[in-house]
Design an enzyme around this catalytic site. Sequence first.
Site, PDB file in Angstrom:
ATOM      1  N   LYS A 117     -17.644 107.473 -48.696  1.00  0.00           N
ATOM      2  CA  LYS A 117     -17.901 106.727 -47.461  1.00  0.00           C
ATOM      3  C   LYS A 117     -18.425 105.334 -47.787  1.00  0.00           C
ATOM      4  O   LYS A 117     -18.806 105.041 -48.924  1.00  0.00           O
ATOM      5  CB  LYS A 117     -18.893 107.490 -46.591  1.00  0.00           C
ATOM      6  CG  LYS A 117     -20.238 107.726 -47.237  1.00  0.00           C
ATOM      7  CD  LYS A 117     -21.147 108.575 -46.362  1.00  0.00           C
ATOM      8  CE  LYS A 117     -22.494 108.809 -47.049  1.00  0.00           C
ATOM      9  NZ  LYS A 117     -23.429 109.568 -46.199  1.00  0.00           N
TER      10      LYS A 117
ATOM     11  N   TYR B 275     -37.568  76.821 -49.368  1.00  0.00           N
ATOM     12  CA  TYR B 275     -37.978  76.742 -47.973  1.00  0.00           C
ATOM     13  C   TYR B 275     -39.448  77.097 -47.789  1.00  0.00           C
ATOM     14  O   TYR B 275     -39.995  77.986 -48.434  1.00  0.00           O
ATOM     15  CB  TYR B 275     -37.149  77.717 -47.128  1.00  0.00           C
ATOM     16  CG  TYR B 275     -35.770  77.216 -46.775  1.00  0.00           C
ATOM     17  CD1 TYR B 275     -35.590  76.058 -46.038  1.00  0.00           C
ATOM     18  CD2 TYR B 275     -34.641  77.937 -47.166  1.00  0.00           C
ATOM     19  CE1 TYR B 275     -34.323  75.614 -45.702  1.00  0.00           C
ATOM     20  CE2 TYR B 275     -33.362  77.510 -46.828  1.00  0.00           C
ATOM     21  CZ  TYR B 275     -33.216  76.344 -46.101  1.00  0.00           C
ATOM     22  OH  TYR B 275     -31.955  75.902 -45.768  1.00  0.00           O
TER      23      TYR B 275
END
Length: 345
Positions: free
Chosen positions: A33, A242
């Site tokens: 999956k 940042y």
Amino acid sequence: MAQAQLTIDLDAIRANWRALAARGTAEAGAVVKANCYGLGADRVAPMLAREGVRRFFVATTEEGASLRHILGAGPEINVFSGHMTGDAALLRDAHLTPMINSIDQMLRHVEALPGHPFGIQLDSGMNRLGMEPAEWSALRDIALAQNPRLVMSHLACADEPDHGMNAFQLRTFREMTDGIEAPRSLAATGGILLGEAYHFDVTRPGIGLYGGLPFAAAQRVVALDIPIIQVRDVTAGESVGYGNAFVARMPMKVATIAAGYADGLIRALAPKTHLWAGDTRCKLLGRISMDLITVDVSAVREMPATLELLGPHQGVDQLADHINSIGYEILTSLGSRYARRYIGG
């Protein structure tokens, strides 16, 4: 090129499947999956089919249809979500086996696709998917008369061998299924490692195939090398990235590398994560941004073209530990922008 490279070792996946299959006498399937846990169903699943896997497990009908296109006719593809509204055409056309989770799904399936193969999923205590004992008791004789391909349940605490839930679920599953003729399945990777009492007829190895815990003996499957775009000198008192999240206390060399949270390297990794230049450990600095990460390379004598995030020095579970997570999340988060290189297989 400013493109990080994700290397996927198909021979390691093969070796991991063989090792888990050899733990007992049950048939070993494969859970593929989420695009084989993010590693590429188009490359991994055919290799497993060549290796001898005859039962594959996916989460949704759409995943199953895609896998059928990849594998062609032959292997059984079991769908954990069962038969949802609107699934009938895909289930029929792709020859998928839904794992029925409720009386409602059973009715939907026999009305829409009479005679089409199906399996049964039981809830042995996890309270996630599957029929609870009372529901199963009401449906059992009717369902078994239609020859389900597999009857399964799922363990909640298999990665903790001493957890009492394991024995409780084993006992409950036996109470719900002893005496039936249909093949039974309880164990995924963790359950396989608990021992043959948990194996029944079919096992469902998943994370262990891809190099993750709880299969501590697994061979490493993935490596991630990220290009250095620029190296600069930063003086004491200057900030990096940042928000001035990192301020240098002394002169240092800082490398900016080409990956970020758009590549699945989530911002929460920043405080505790290191990368590697050869055998030199290099601390991640400041915040992870969308496309870029800054790294302290002051101790690196000969600057390489790339820094290693995943590889011999650090696997997916070690990286997951930095954010109190699991290797599954790291693997399935790895983004689509990486240049993927497959070796072996």
